[in-house]
Scaffold this motif. Structure first.
Motif, PDB file in Angstrom:
ATOM      1  N   UNK A  39       0.707  -1.354  -0.249  1.00 38.04           N
ATOM      2  CA  UNK A  39       0.383   0.548  -0.111  1.00 38.04           C
ATOM      3  C   UNK A  39       1.015   1.181   0.517  1.00 38.04           C
ATOM      4  N   UNK A  40       2.059   0.919  -0.698  1.00 40.91           N
ATOM      5  CA  UNK A  40       2.824   2.440  -0.700  1.00 40.91           C
ATOM      6  C   UNK A  40       3.911   2.231  -1.822  1.00 40.91           C
ATOM      7  N   UNK A  41       4.372   3.332  -2.893  1.00 45.19           N
ATOM      8  CA  UNK A  41       5.284   2.938  -3.478  1.00 45.19           C
ATOM      9  C   UNK A  41       6.429   3.334  -3.251  1.00 45.19           C
ATOM     10  N   UNK A  42       7.301   3.985  -1.952  1.00 43.05           N
ATOM     11  CA  UNK A  42       8.073   4.279  -1.574  1.00 43.05           C
ATOM     12  C   UNK A  42       8.493   2.699  -1.544  1.00 43.05           C
ATOM     13  N   UNK A  43       9.958   2.732  -2.969  1.00 43.22           N
ATOM     14  CA  UNK A  43      10.996   1.572  -2.919  1.00 43.22           C
ATOM     15  C   UNK A  43      11.529   0.981  -1.877  1.00 43.22           C
ATOM     16  N   UNK A  44      12.155   2.277  -0.398  1.00 42.34           N
ATOM     17  CA  UNK A  44      12.203   1.805   0.570  1.00 42.34           C
ATOM     18  C   UNK A  44      11.394   0.327   1.210  1.00 42.34           C
ATOM     19  N   UNK A  45      10.510   0.423   1.250  1.00 39.78           N
ATOM     20  CA  UNK A  45       9.194  -0.570   1.386  1.00 39.78           C
ATOM     21  C   UNK A  45      10.367  -2.066   1.732  1.00 39.78           C
ATOM     22  N   UNK A  46      10.134  -2.181  -0.183  1.00 41.00           N
ATOM     23  CA  UNK A  46      10.787  -2.995  -0.973  1.00 41.00           C
ATOM     24  C   UNK A  46      12.185  -3.831  -0.597  1.00 41.00           C
ATOM     25  N   UNK A  47      12.963  -2.668   0.053  1.00 38.58           N
ATOM     26  CA  UNK A  47      14.532  -3.139  -0.064  1.00 38.58           C
ATOM     27  C   UNK A  47      14.102  -3.728   0.748  1.00 38.58           C
ATOM     28  N   UNK A  48      13.884  -3.398   1.976  1.00 38.10           N
ATOM     29  CA  UNK A  48      13.910  -3.389   3.432  1.00 38.10           C
ATOM     30  C   UNK A  48      13.351  -4.948   3.802  1.00 38.10           C
ATOM     31  N   UNK A  49      12.369  -5.428   2.456  1.00 35.36           N
ATOM     32  CA  UNK A  49      11.412  -6.439   2.866  1.00 35.36           C
ATOM     33  C   UNK A  49      11.036  -7.595   2.136  1.00 35.36           C
ATOM     34  N   UNK A  50      11.319  -7.420   0.568  1.00 39.44           N
ATOM     35  CA  UNK A  50      10.710  -7.774  -0.745  1.00 39.44           C
ATOM     36  C   UNK A  50      11.755  -9.134  -0.736  1.00 39.44           C
ATOM     37  N   UNK A  51      11.418  -9.496  -0.247  1.00 48.70           N
ATOM     38  CA  UNK A  51      12.156 -11.652  -0.389  1.00 48.70           C
ATOM     39  C   UNK A  51      12.774 -11.931   1.046  1.00 48.70           C
ATOM     40  N   UNK A  52      12.924 -10.752   1.101  1.00 47.84           N
ATOM     41  CA  UNK A  52      13.545 -10.861   2.612  1.00 47.84           C
ATOM     42  C   UNK A  52      12.360 -11.475   3.638  1.00 47.84           C
ATOM     43  N   UNK A  53      11.017 -10.275   3.934  1.00 50.54           N
ATOM     44  CA  UNK A  53      10.193 -10.571   4.702  1.00 50.54           C
ATOM     45  C   UNK A  53       8.636 -11.480   4.204  1.00 50.54           C
ATOM     46  N   UNK A 174       4.195  -9.960   8.594  1.00 51.46           N
ATOM     47  CA  UNK A 174       4.290 -10.893   9.342  1.00 51.46           C
ATOM     48  C   UNK A 174       3.772 -11.863   7.745  1.00 51.46           C
ATOM     49  N   UNK A 175       5.287 -11.977   7.475  1.00 51.04           N
ATOM     50  CA  UNK A 175       5.174 -13.220   5.980  1.00 51.04           C
ATOM     51  C   UNK A 175       6.023 -14.162   5.274  1.00 51.04           C
ATOM     52  N   UNK A 176       6.229 -15.103   4.428  1.00 47.80           N
ATOM     53  CA  UNK A 176       6.766 -15.917   4.857  1.00 47.80           C
ATOM     54  C   UNK A 176       8.027 -16.090   4.151  1.00 47.80           C
ATOM     55  N   UNK A 177       8.695 -14.956   4.464  1.00 47.78           N
ATOM     56  CA  UNK A 177      10.257 -15.075   4.165  1.00 47.78           C
ATOM     57  C   UNK A 177      11.275 -15.672   4.808  1.00 47.78           C
ATOM     58  N   UNK A 178      12.247 -15.902   4.425  1.00 51.95           N
ATOM     59  CA  UNK A 178      13.784 -16.205   4.880  1.00 51.95           C
ATOM     60  C   UNK A 178      14.071 -15.407   6.241  1.00 51.95           C
ATOM     61  N   UNK A 179      13.683 -14.728   6.618  1.00 50.55           N
ATOM     62  CA  UNK A 179      13.959 -13.589   7.402  1.00 50.55           C
ATOM     63  C   UNK A 179      12.632 -13.140   8.188  1.00 50.55           C
TER      64      UNK A 179
END
Lengths: 489, 315
Positions: A39-53, A174-179
């Motif tokens: 729910x946001x465009x900020x790239x920083x959210x993906x940088x921290x959470x994408x694929x990690x969390x 809360x996600x399913x990722x490796x971290x």
């Protein structure tokens, strides 16, 4: 008290010695506003959470390829309308609840709902229905065939979230990722911890911390003093040579999806004349902008397409640097003395530094620019939504976004029926050979129409401790995937 | 004393009210919509509208002002648009850095400025005085961020005594906090100490030329006794005024130093909130700072009364 101090000191030094094999501190320039990638465009959210969390049905690989994610495999019906995803079994969310088809149904329906605040809602616009067939099978029906549906599902905005944990997702994701998410010290850092129950290969790191340092000189100092182990997207290219010469560090220079363009207001006089746009394009010496503004990092482009993409064609020859020819074109269009226009620059250094160089180059062919420096919020209001600009410099960082040229209301206001028809055809074409042909045609059309001045593909430069490996060099999406990062001894 | 206090309290409330109106008006007319900023360049208009609805941005200015003010009166600073957590929590977090940093810097300022100012005044015209005047001139002229960067290069990168920045949090212990705040506090204190030392010196010189000082000397007191018993106390009023202003400045004005040392302080919060158009955070924090400044000034007024009995009696 003395004993307390002593033991603190021992703990501190002990940490300093052993921490270096299982822990990593990564510097980032921007802090996420909150922790919900959907729910946001900020790239920083993906940088921290994408694929990690968080993970999606599909996921981007380091080279930009689309791989299996939470969906193990999929079947596409012959008419291209139905995608049947077979989900991985035994996957659990970080809060212990199990992952299944109902989570996929929830996530996709939430993203396309009427009151959705998904910044990339268009990715889901083609979905007609999402249905859970059984616990590990989901059937997605599309309104029309969609060539890049699997690609769309790999975006950070399409990650799978659970209904049970959605209420607090912005502060405790809360996600399913490796971290799993650890702690967020707002204004300072976000920490992640290894997920021991991960369905795939467990991460090598036990924990990771993202530290937010916006000031380039502070980034330099933190790296040099060893406060951080890596800086992803290092903000001061002028220091990179120094890091390269230092054996303690490695510099990773890769590609991003950011086409950096001198955007032209196509509906504004005199830019509604293609000769004027062509003159602007030919007045620009791309290499001197790359050298002057980006310290040599960046690849010249001739259209709105990433050079590392297999369907890329080099169209820089359509607008070679030739001030003489540019001047003649201006005269032909009725502006032998040139004219004055506005050049609005958003905050990133590619725009601010590049803007000065472009202003000088345009002055050589008689175009005077009034430069104004804007904040992003102002830029969105004036240039993006208000069409109140002549020229502006922006890097379009979304992957595969040539489709924006088919939106006549988009801020550069390019309105070409042939191009719009082509993009429409492309969106329902799933044959790879035909898609490739169409994409090349699309690149050519906008390049030959000189819609914008195409400058360079934005480089991603990261400084990393020499003993670390596994960081992505390129950025097919804005992610700092830590799942493969490890220390060598 | 009581009517005086009530009068002061009344004017305090009026000035807070006027400040709230000015702050709200200024921030609401700043161009830029928080919702479109958060959703970026690919968002569709209906998505932006859905977010505006969610954030309560589709209501009128008056409605928003009233709900903001009534929240403030109840101690509720509102909910941040971007962080989506209560502004009071966010501010409380930041104050854990900003208050100790401001106090640390102010302590250093006073520790440096007092002796230096007294020394220069006592030996007016001497080499010591000339040196102090030159050095403080330099301290005011040198930008503190440049000095901060210099200290980072020497003490963090070359010597490795301190980390280059960051804040470990209070969990890490008081020593770690002091260590993290030392370089920033020194960088903040130097220009302030230079200003304060000069004020101290000139105020002392003014007092030393008063008739009562001459009388005291004629009575047989030594220079030192006059300085400690009569001059210093009377010279304190302008010094206290400056200290009050400096504390307010240090609390919120440390943005640049916070950026150089990447400290999660109040200044950086406001700065970030402005660029992200997190209007409610900006409004509430600025309002809080206005309140703090008014409060500090009030305390300074009380301190005047303490050092100057005439003010006590007059009121």
């Amino acid at each position: 008290m003395k004993r307390l101090l002593l033991s603190t000191a021992i703990v501190l030094t002990a940490n300093a010695v052993c921490a270096k094999t299982t822990d990593v501190i990564v510097g980032l320039q921007l802090e996420p506003p909150h922790l919900d990638p959907t729910s946001a465009a900020a790239g920083a959210i993906d940088q921290v959470l994408y694929s990690n969390v968080f993970e999606g049905l599909t996921r981007f690989g380091p080279d930009g390829s689309v791989n299996a994610g939470l969906a193990e495999s999929w079947n596409i019906s012959d008419d291209g309308l139905t995608y049947t995803f077979k989900l991985r079994s035994g996957v659990i969310f970080h809060d212990g609840s199990s992952f299944g088809s109902e989570d996929v149904v929830f996530s996709l329906n939430r993203a396309r709902a009427e009151d959705s605040t998904n910044a990339q809602k268009a990715l889901f616009a083609g979905i007609d229905n999402v249905e859970a067939v059984d616990a590990t099978t989901v059937k997605v029906t599309l309104k029309a065939p969609q060539g890049n549906f699997l690609f769309n599902m790999a975006w950070g905005d399409a990650v799978i979230v659970a209904e049970e944990s959605i209420a607090d997702i912005k502060s405790s994701p809360i996600g399913t990722g490796a971290f799993r998410f650890g702690e967020w010290k707002q204004g300072d850092s976000i920490s992640l911890e290894r997920n021991m129950d991960y369905w795939g290969n467990a991460a090598a790191l036990e924990s990771a911390t993202f530290k937010f340092i916006s000031e380039p000189t502070a980034a330099f100092a933190a790296m040099m003093a060893g406060d951080i182990d890596a800086f992803y997207g290092y903000p001061a290219p002028e220091n990179l040579a120094q890091f390269e010469a230092d054996p303690r560090f490695q510099v990773l220079a890769g590609n991003t999806e950011g086409e950096t363009i001198l955007a032209i207001n196509n509906k504004m006089e005199p830019f509604d004349d293609v000769r004027v746009r062509k003159a602007v394009s030919m007045a620009i010496d791309r290499q001197s902008i790359i050298d002057g503004a980006m310290f040599g990092y960046g690849t010249p482009i001739g259209s709105h397409f990433a050079p590392h993409h297999p369907d890329y064609i080099d169209l820089t020859g359509n607008a070679p640097f030739d001030p003489g020819a540019a001047k003649a074109l201006l005269a032909e269009a009725g502006y032998p003395e040139g004219f004055t226009t506005t050049l609005k620059l958003p905050p990133p250094s590619y725009a601010r530094r590049g803007g000065e160089i472009i202003a000088a180059q345009l002055r050589d062919i008689g175009i005077e620019t009034e430069i104004s420096n804007l904040e992003w919020a102002q830029w969105l209001e004036q240039a993006f939504r208000g069409y109140d600009y002549g020229l502006t410099i922006v890097s379009h960082t979304e992957p595969m976004d040539i489709g924006i040229y088919a939106r006549p209301e988009y801020y550069f206001q390019y309105d070409n029926a042939d191009f719009q028809a082509l993009i429409k055809e492309l969106s329902i074409e799933s044959d790879p050979a035909k898609r490739s042909q169409m994409l090349q045609k699309a690149q050519t059309i906008i390049s030959e129409d000189y819609v914008n001045g195409y400058l360079f593909q934005l480089a991603l430069t990261s400084v990393v401790n020499a003993k670390l490996s596994g960081f992505w060099k390129d950025a097919p999406t804005q992610a700092v995937d830590l799942t493969a990062v490890s220390w060598s001894q | 004393m009581l009517p005086y206090l009530i009068k002061r309290l009344g004017s305090l409330i009026v000035s807070l009210f006027v400040a709230s109106l000015v702050i709200f008006a200024c921030i609401e007319i700043v161009p830029g919509d928080p919702a479109s900023f958060m959703l970026g360049v690919n968002a569709q208009p209906d998505t932006v509208n859905a977010l505006r609805e969610e954030l309560g941005l589709n209501t009128s200015h008056t409605q928003r002002y009233v709900s903001w003010i009534s929240g403030l009166l109840k101690g509720d600073l509102g909910t941040s648009y971007t962080y989506r957590s209560p502004v009071s929590d966010i501010v409380a977090d930041r104050l854990q850095v900003s208050v100790p940093l401001a106090l640390y810097a102010l302590t250093l300022t006073i520790l440096i400025a007092f002796p230096v100012g007294v020394l220069a005044a006592a030996w007016r015209g001497s080499a010591v005085d000339l040196f102090v005047m030159g050095a403080t001139q330099l301290g005011i002229a040198v930008p503190n961020f440049w000095f901060a960067i210099l200290m980072v290069i020497v003490f963090a990168i070359n010597l490795g005594w301190f980390s280059a920045g960051g804040f470990p949090g209070w969990d890490a212990g008081i020593l770690a906090v002091i260590k993290a705040l030392t370089l920033p506090a020194v960088a903040l204190a130097l220009p302030q100490a230079s200003i304060l030392a000069r004020v101290m010196r000139s105020s002392l010189l003014d007092t030393l030329s008063e008739d009562y000082i001459r009388s005291a000397r004629a009575k047989g007191l030594s220079r030192r006794q006059v300085m400690w018993r009569h001059a210093l106390r009377n010279a304190m009023i302008p010094v206290l005024t400056i200290i009050g202003l400096q504390f307010s400045f240090l609390l919120a004005g440390a943005i640049i130093i916070e950026n150089v040392f990447f400290l999660p302080g109040l200044g950086r919060l406001v700065f970030q909130a402005i660029t992200q158009r997190d209007l409610i955070v900006v409004e509430s924090v600025v309002m809080l700072l206005v309140f703090a400044v008014v409060l500090v000034n009030f305390l300074v007024d009380l301190a005047y009364a303490w050092v100057d009995p005439r003010l006590r009696e007059r009121s």
